[in-house]
Scaffold this active site. Structure first.
Site, mmCIF file in Angstrom:
data_model
loop_
_atom_site.group_PDB
_atom_site.id
_atom_site.type_symbol
_atom_site.label_atom_id
_atom_site.label_comp_id
_atom_site.label_asym_id
_atom_site.label_seq_id
_atom_site.Cartn_x
_atom_site.Cartn_y
_atom_site.Cartn_z
ATOM 1 N N SER A 1 2.592 0.830 -1.027
ATOM 2 C CA SER A 1 2.789 2.282 -1.017
ATOM 3 C C SER A 1 3.611 2.720 0.193
ATOM 4 O O SER A 1 3.637 2.047 1.235
ATOM 5 C CB SER A 1 1.435 3.007 -1.012
ATOM 6 O OG SER A 1 0.803 2.866 0.236
ATOM 7 N N ASN A 2 4.286 3.865 0.054
ATOM 8 C CA ASN A 2 5.117 4.356 1.157
ATOM 9 C C ASN A 2 4.301 4.610 2.418
ATOM 10 O O ASN A 2 4.798 4.451 3.539
ATOM 11 C CB ASN A 2 5.850 5.626 0.728
ATOM 12 C CG ASN A 2 7.050 5.328 -0.157
ATOM 13 O OD1 ASN A 2 7.269 4.169 -0.536
ATOM 14 N ND2 ASN A 2 7.814 6.342 -0.489
ATOM 15 N N GLY B 1 0.849 -11.157 -10.797
ATOM 16 C CA GLY B 1 -0.577 -10.886 -10.637
ATOM 17 C C GLY B 1 -0.941 -10.722 -9.177
ATOM 18 O O GLY B 1 -1.457 -11.659 -8.542
ATOM 19 N N TYR B 2 -0.677 -9.550 -8.629
ATOM 20 C CA TYR B 2 -0.995 -9.250 -7.235
ATOM 21 C C TYR B 2 -2.147 -8.246 -7.145
ATOM 22 O O TYR B 2 -3.236 -8.567 -6.694
ATOM 23 C CB TYR B 2 0.237 -8.683 -6.521
ATOM 24 C CG TYR B 2 1.124 -9.706 -5.855
ATOM 25 C CD1 TYR B 2 1.235 -10.996 -6.352
ATOM 26 C CD2 TYR B 2 1.876 -9.369 -4.737
ATOM 27 C CE1 TYR B 2 2.058 -11.918 -5.743
ATOM 28 C CE2 TYR B 2 2.706 -10.291 -4.119
ATOM 29 C CZ TYR B 2 2.797 -11.575 -4.619
ATOM 30 O OH TYR B 2 3.610 -12.480 -4.004
ATOM 31 N N SER B 3 -1.901 -7.003 -7.572
ATOM 32 C CA SER B 3 -2.857 -5.917 -7.372
ATOM 33 C C SER B 3 -4.150 -6.145 -8.155
ATOM 34 O O SER B 3 -4.152 -6.753 -9.235
ATOM 35 C CB SER B 3 -2.250 -4.577 -7.793
ATOM 36 O OG SER B 3 -1.167 -4.227 -6.967
ATOM 37 N N GLU C 1 11.186 -7.612 -3.239
ATOM 38 C CA GLU C 1 10.848 -6.526 -4.158
ATOM 39 C C GLU C 1 11.155 -5.177 -3.541
ATOM 40 O O GLU C 1 11.719 -4.291 -4.195
ATOM 41 C CB GLU C 1 9.364 -6.611 -4.526
ATOM 42 C CG GLU C 1 8.928 -5.543 -5.520
ATOM 43 C CD GLU C 1 7.447 -5.618 -5.874
ATOM 44 O OE1 GLU C 1 7.035 -4.893 -6.793
ATOM 45 O OE2 GLU C 1 6.721 -6.380 -5.227
#
Length: 392
Positions: free
Chosen positions: A377-378, A127-129, A244
């Site tokens: 994100s990259n 539960g991060y984003s 990750e």
């Protein structure tokens, strides 16, 4: 290619190959090869097979039930697993929470939670984003307010992968609004059966059900479920994301995918000749192969230094996801009309492609667009690399 592995490392590689040959169920390799969705039972079966050899938690020390592998052994195992078309290990318990507890958890948390991860009793999700806090994770708004011996949580999480199978979730929550946003975040463990939690599915572009949104309404959680100190969550989150992002590089996955792409190019024909003889297409394959080889060497250099940290994990994440998406894109281009989600038998027959090789290409292509987004994100990773390497 000779990467100068030691005789002991090559012996370990042979041991892994034999284990996979003897224990990997054919029905699981078929699903991996054809991009089919795994059931919870499939994943539990594979985890149990690995745990029968103490190979499930590859990064854990022996005293906590892991194999005690060094970084090179973990690389070899991942590479051989991919080449054998074996499933990956669902990372949330063994690859994310486990290392966090080993570093930040109390002795009671380690003794209680780690064995239940290994034997499959508990299934964890992340539960991060949040809807307004993805790559900008520090702006998360889910609150946890102390109330005696408990915290009361209110808020929402999104993109919760495989949450439909989980009975536990580890969350980043805001416990303070003082100071910088990063300074008011904590890391807490929650039972999904707790009253006030609702999980809703999110259907993906290719039609699959892999992610969820989770709502917390006055969810009461024991304060003993906090990992580390209150407001230490940002430090823990960065530690977890390093693990990750390194895994997202997927050297073994890309190696196997490139082998399959070359085999596909030999089978498909363009203007009466195998696609493998098309200089433009094969030049694109060669470019990917060069990038993959460079990334493999970088990964091994990192492993020789003890593991990926900081900018190295970000670089591996960026390059690895770009390579994986490039392979997906070339396979889609090679298949042409047969790459559509549900190609007709006529289309497949005209292209001389067996249905299993084409039927899920579009689904894999669309699903893997996420690789350059999750785990940070990259674009954000490039900012991290620039800041740390060039701005001090």
């Amino acid at each position: 290619m000779d990467l100068n592995f030691t005789p002991e490392e090559e012996a370990f590689r042979a041991e892994v190959r034999q284990f996979l040959k003897d224990n990997l169920p054919e029905e699981l390799t078929t699903k991996v090869r054809n991009g089919l969705e795994f059931t919870k039972e499939d994943i539990e079966q594979w985890h149990a097979i690995l745990q029968s050899r103490n190979w499930l938690a590859a990064t854990w020390p022996v005293e906590h039930g892991g194999p005690g592998w060094n970084a090179t052994q973990r690389h070899i195992f991942d590479e051989e697993r991919s080449l054998a078309n074996a499933p990956t290990v669902v990372p949330f318990g063994v690859g994310m929470l486990g290392p966090v507890l080993l570093k930040f958890g109390t002795e009671e948390q380690k003794a209680t939670i780690l064995p239940r991860i290994l034997d499959g009793t508990d299934w964890w999700c992340q539960g991060y984003s949040e809807p307004g806090a993805g790559s900008d994770l520090a702006s998360l708004k889910t609150r946890a307010i102390r109330d005696g011996d408990d915290y009361i949580i209110n808020g929402q999480k999104t993109w919760t992968t495989l949450g439909q199978h989980a009975d536990k979730i580890f969350c980043l929550v805001r416990t303070s609004t003082e100071g910088k946003p990063q300074e008011g975040i904590s890391f807490i463990l929650v039972d999904i059966d707790t009253p006030g939690i609702e999980m809703r599915p999110i259907r993906l572009l290719e039609g699959g059900y892999e992610v969820n949104e989770v709502f917390f309404t006055d969810v009461r959680v024991p304060a003993s479920n906090m990992v580390g100190e209150e407001n230490q969550g940002w430090t823990i989150a960065k530690y977890l994301l390093t693990h990750e992002r390194t895994g997202i590089a997927g050297v073994g996955y890309s190696t196997q995918a490139l082998i399959e792409l070359r085999a596909l190019a030999k089978k498909l024909k363009r203007r009466g000749k195998p696609l493998a003889e098309d200089p433009i297409f094969m030049s694109r394959v060669a470019e990917i192969e060069i990038d993959l080889e460079a990334m493999r060497i970088t990964n091994l250099r990192m492993l020789s230094g003890g593991g990926a940290m900081g900018t190295v994990s970000s670089m591996l994440k960026v390059k690895g996801t770009v390579i994986r998406q490039a392979i997906n894109d070339l396979a889609r281009r090679a298949l042409g009309p047969a790459a559509c989600p549900f190609p007709s038998e006529e289309v497949l027959g005209n292209l001389a492609v067996a249905p299993p090789e084409a039927a899920n290409n579009a689904a894999s292509y669309f699903n893997n667009r996420k690789l350059s987004i999750f785990g940070g994100s990259n674009e954000i990773q490039r900012n991290i690399i620039t800041k740390e390497l060039f701005m001090g």
